[in-house]
Design a protein around this motif. Structure first.
Motif, PDB file in Angstrom:
ATOM      1  N   HIS A 181      34.943  17.019  19.384  1.00  0.00           N
ATOM      2  CA  HIS A 181      35.855  18.297  20.087  1.00  0.00           C
ATOM      3  C   HIS A 181      35.245  19.570  19.679  1.00  0.00           C
ATOM      4  O   HIS A 181      35.076  20.449  20.341  1.00  0.00           O
ATOM      5  N   ALA A 182      34.950  19.513  18.243  1.00  0.00           N
ATOM      6  CA  ALA A 182      34.352  20.840  17.863  1.00  0.00           C
ATOM      7  C   ALA A 182      32.847  21.167  18.567  1.00  0.00           C
ATOM      8  O   ALA A 182      32.652  22.369  18.975  1.00  0.00           O
ATOM      9  N   LEU A 183      32.233  20.168  19.031  1.00  0.00           N
ATOM     10  CA  LEU A 183      30.940  20.610  19.614  1.00  0.00           C
ATOM     11  C   LEU A 183      31.070  21.113  20.863  1.00  0.00           C
ATOM     12  O   LEU A 183      30.619  21.727  21.331  1.00  0.00           O
ATOM     13  N   ALA A 184      31.927  20.489  21.813  1.00  0.00           N
ATOM     14  CA  ALA A 184      32.415  20.950  22.854  1.00  0.00           C
ATOM     15  C   ALA A 184      32.993  22.266  22.902  1.00  0.00           C
ATOM     16  O   ALA A 184      32.523  23.188  23.548  1.00  0.00           O
ATOM     17  N   TRP A 185      33.756  22.485  21.883  1.00  0.00           N
ATOM     18  CA  TRP A 185      34.369  24.028  21.556  1.00  0.00           C
ATOM     19  C   TRP A 185      33.054  24.932  21.487  1.00  0.00           C
ATOM     20  O   TRP A 185      33.395  26.017  22.129  1.00  0.00           O
ATOM     21  N   LEU A 186      31.955  24.656  20.890  1.00  0.00           N
ATOM     22  CA  LEU A 186      31.004  25.359  20.757  1.00  0.00           C
ATOM     23  C   LEU A 186      30.173  25.626  21.637  1.00  0.00           C
ATOM     24  O   LEU A 186      29.205  26.781  21.782  1.00  0.00           O
ATOM     25  N   GLU A 187      30.273  24.854  22.918  1.00  0.00           N
ATOM     26  CA  GLU A 187      29.538  25.118  24.121  1.00  0.00           C
ATOM     27  C   GLU A 187      30.030  26.208  24.967  1.00  0.00           C
ATOM     28  O   GLU A 187      29.165  26.826  25.865  1.00  0.00           O
ATOM     29  N   ARG A 188      31.306  26.664  24.482  1.00  0.00           N
ATOM     30  CA  ARG A 188      31.751  27.887  25.327  1.00  0.00           C
ATOM     31  C   ARG A 188      31.331  29.211  24.804  1.00  0.00           C
ATOM     32  O   ARG A 188      30.945  29.453  23.954  1.00  0.00           O
ATOM     33  N   PRO A 189      31.509  30.105  26.030  1.00  0.00           N
ATOM     34  CA  PRO A 189      31.124  31.552  25.499  1.00  0.00           C
ATOM     35  C   PRO A 189      31.883  32.113  24.312  1.00  0.00           C
ATOM     36  O   PRO A 189      33.065  31.884  24.267  1.00  0.00           O
ATOM     37  N   LEU A 206      31.485  25.943   6.454  1.00  0.00           N
ATOM     38  CA  LEU A 206      31.628  26.122   7.706  1.00  0.00           C
ATOM     39  C   LEU A 206      32.677  27.252   8.045  1.00  0.00           C
ATOM     40  O   LEU A 206      33.695  27.343   7.493  1.00  0.00           O
ATOM     41  N   LEU A 207      32.380  28.040   9.173  1.00  0.00           N
ATOM     42  CA  LEU A 207      33.161  29.277   9.528  1.00  0.00           C
ATOM     43  C   LEU A 207      33.372  29.284  10.841  1.00  0.00           C
ATOM     44  O   LEU A 207      32.013  29.594  11.607  1.00  0.00           O
ATOM     45  N   PHE A 208      34.349  29.009  11.522  1.00  0.00           N
ATOM     46  CA  PHE A 208      34.717  29.014  12.950  1.00  0.00           C
ATOM     47  C   PHE A 208      34.672  30.443  13.635  1.00  0.00           C
ATOM     48  O   PHE A 208      35.635  31.097  12.794  1.00  0.00           O
ATOM     49  N   VAL A 209      34.105  30.941  14.452  1.00  0.00           N
ATOM     50  CA  VAL A 209      34.249  32.306  14.847  1.00  0.00           C
ATOM     51  C   VAL A 209      34.770  32.425  16.306  1.00  0.00           C
ATOM     52  O   VAL A 209      33.860  31.812  17.012  1.00  0.00           O
ATOM     53  N   ALA A 210      35.649  33.127  16.704  1.00  0.00           N
ATOM     54  CA  ALA A 210      36.063  33.371  18.040  1.00  0.00           C
ATOM     55  C   ALA A 210      35.718  34.898  18.387  1.00  0.00           C
ATOM     56  O   ALA A 210      36.305  35.648  17.875  1.00  0.00           O
ATOM     57  N   GLY A 211      34.692  35.369  19.086  1.00  0.00           N
ATOM     58  CA  GLY A 211      34.151  36.664  19.478  1.00  0.00           C
ATOM     59  C   GLY A 211      32.980  36.868  18.728  1.00  0.00           C
ATOM     60  O   GLY A 211      32.065  35.863  19.277  1.00  0.00           O
ATOM     61  N   ASP A 212      32.655  38.143  18.511  1.00  0.00           N
ATOM     62  CA  ASP A 212      31.265  38.495  18.174  1.00  0.00           C
ATOM     63  C   ASP A 212      30.989  38.085  16.387  1.00  0.00           C
ATOM     64  O   ASP A 212      31.577  39.004  15.506  1.00  0.00           O
ATOM     65  N   VAL A 239      37.952  36.477  15.689  1.00  0.00           N
ATOM     66  CA  VAL A 239      38.818  35.997  14.626  1.00  0.00           C
ATOM     67  C   VAL A 239      38.196  34.788  13.945  1.00  0.00           C
ATOM     68  O   VAL A 239      37.436  34.341  15.092  1.00  0.00           O
ATOM     69  N   VAL A 240      38.350  34.558  13.005  1.00  0.00           N
ATOM     70  CA  VAL A 240      37.854  33.493  12.235  1.00  0.00           C
ATOM     71  C   VAL A 240      38.491  32.539  11.720  1.00  0.00           C
ATOM     72  O   VAL A 240      39.772  32.912  10.868  1.00  0.00           O
ATOM     73  N   SER A 241      38.026  31.379  11.137  1.00  0.00           N
ATOM     74  CA  SER A 241      38.911  30.344  10.358  1.00  0.00           C
ATOM     75  C   SER A 241      37.900  29.382   9.620  1.00  0.00           C
ATOM     76  O   SER A 241      36.899  28.850  10.323  1.00  0.00           O
ATOM     77  N   GLU A 242      38.267  28.967   8.246  1.00  0.00           N
ATOM     78  CA  GLU A 242      37.289  28.078   7.729  1.00  0.00           C
ATOM     79  C   GLU A 242      37.989  26.448   8.184  1.00  0.00           C
ATOM     80  O   GLU A 242      37.199  25.494   7.749  1.00  0.00           O
ATOM     81  N   PHE A 243      39.084  26.460   8.814  1.00  0.00           N
ATOM     82  CA  PHE A 243      39.851  25.216   8.978  1.00  0.00           C
ATOM     83  C   PHE A 243      39.582  24.625  10.234  1.00  0.00           C
ATOM     84  O   PHE A 243      38.969  25.388  11.072  1.00  0.00           O
ATOM     85  N   PRO A 244      39.367  23.038  10.150  1.00  0.00           N
ATOM     86  CA  PRO A 244      39.125  22.540  11.750  1.00  0.00           C
ATOM     87  C   PRO A 244      40.091  23.147  12.514  1.00  0.00           C
ATOM     88  O   PRO A 244      41.203  23.603  12.363  1.00  0.00           O
TER      89      PRO A 244
END
Length: 368
Positions: free
Chosen positions: A76-84, A109-115, A207-212
């Motif tokens: 699911h995370a891999l699919a999430w990363l394919e989006r803009p 690991l740090l998930f980032v939405a945005g720039d 917006v960022v998060s270290e959590f799944p």
């Protein structure tokens, strides 16, 4: 054994890291221990359980790594990363924020939405009470506008109160801001700030998060996220906080990380000032104006020059309109998109700063 610097991560290795990231009882230190012991996440996933036990890792980690739940979460995370505008930063890759990498328990690991690029820009963290007073909220907004105008990215926790006021004020002047969540990016909390988070992402912030991605709002997550707020930043400004506030945890972490700690004093009769007064007694810098912060950070190599700060002040959306033509306060509402009370508050602030003046019911931008 240390990991090679900036070794490219293959698709298989990325999937393995996402699986490790979802394991129970596997925090940043144990994650890094596995990668250092086995050389890669892929090798760690394939290693026998006895090898994990030899490293002192909990049995639950070794047993969960091949479960369908862990595999599905990684997919699911891999699919999430394919989006803009959706990204993943990894602690051993060149795009990971340099300041954050300095802390001992930096998130692997740090998930980032945005720039994601703004995570490398000079940042000031602003934190405070979720139940802030109106003067506290106004103070947070005024400092955030000035700091964003001076070229700083405003970093906070996207909580109610001071955090939200600081994020919104940075956006209001065309600045950039980073929200660090205590949940996964798909389990946003608090929902009341969802629209603010969407605006941050849409206008070039992050917006960022270290959590799944699907991690919910558990109490232990929020102190953990505070170390990221301070770790990303050059310093932490506490605007209003009680002595039991989580903001004091952020300030303590900042001091431990070698960051500057600033606190705004308040009335001795106001409970929300007691935390700031405690910080000042403990050695935080007492701050009354933005100049106190700029002076303390003068040696920072990427700090804007004074001429840049002055030029940035014109970014204020009301000043842009007033430089084009004088307006009444009511006439500024439609082009700015602001309600009249917000326009009046901003005009009062600009007048106090000597950047606008009212004559015969019309407002003019002052040319300095």
């Amino acid at each position: 054994m240390s990991l090679p610097a900036f070794k490219p991560v293959s698709p298989a290795e990325l999937e393995a890291r996402l699986r490790l990231h979802r394991l129970p009882e596997l925090g940043p230190m144990r994650f890094k221990k596995l990668l250092e012991a086995f050389g890669s996440a892929s090798a760690a996933i394939s290693a026998p359980a006895s090898a994990w036990r030899a490293l002192g890792l909990p049995l639950a980690c070794a047993e969960a790594r091949r479960s369908s739940e862990v595999r599905d979460g990684a997919s699911h995370a891999l699919a999430w990363l394919e989006r803009p505008d959706q990204h993943l930063l990894m602690w051993d890759q060149p795009d990971y924020p340099a300041l954050l990498a300095e802390i001992s328990d930096a998130p692997p690991l740090l998930f980032v939405a945005g720039d994601p690029s703004i995570l490398e820009k000079p940042q000031l963290a602003m934190v405070g009470s979720r139940r802030a007073s109106r003067p506290g909220m106004d103070t947070a907004a005024a400092f955030a506008r000035s700091l964003a105008g001076a070229g700083f990215v405003i970093t906070s926790g996207l909580a109610l109160g001071i955090d939200a006021a600081a994020h919104q004020a940075a956006l209001d002047v065309g600045g950039q801001t980073i929200g660090v969540l205590g949940t996964g990016l798909e389990k946003f909390y608090p929902q009341r700030n969802r629209r603010l988070a969407d605006a941050m992402i849409g206008f070039g912030s992050a917006v960022v998060s270290e959590f799944p991605l699907d991690a919910g709002p558990t109490a232990s997550n929020f102190p953990r996220r505070n170390r990221i707020i301070s770790g990303l930043s050059l310093g932490v400004l506490v605007v209003e906080a009680s002595v039991a506030s989580g903001s004091l945890i952020t300030a303590r972490l900042a001091a431990e990380q070698g960051r500057e700690v600033y606190a705004i004093p308040g009335s001795i009769h106001h409970p929300g000032a007691k935390g700031c007064h405690q910080l000042i007694r403990d050695g935080a810098m007492l701050v009354e104006t933005i100049e106190h912060i700029l002076e303390a950070l003068r040696g920072w190599q990427r700090l804007p020059l004074a001429s840049d700060v002055a030029a940035a002040k014109v970014v204020h959306p009301l000043l842009i309109l007033l430089h084009a033509a004088p307006h009444t306060s009511e006439a500024l509402c439609e082009p700015s998109g602001w309600a009249l009370p917000k326009v009046l508050a901003a005009l009062t602030e600009l007048e106090m700063e000597g950047r606008a003046v009212c004559e015969n019911g019309r407002w003019f931008a002052r040319v300095s």
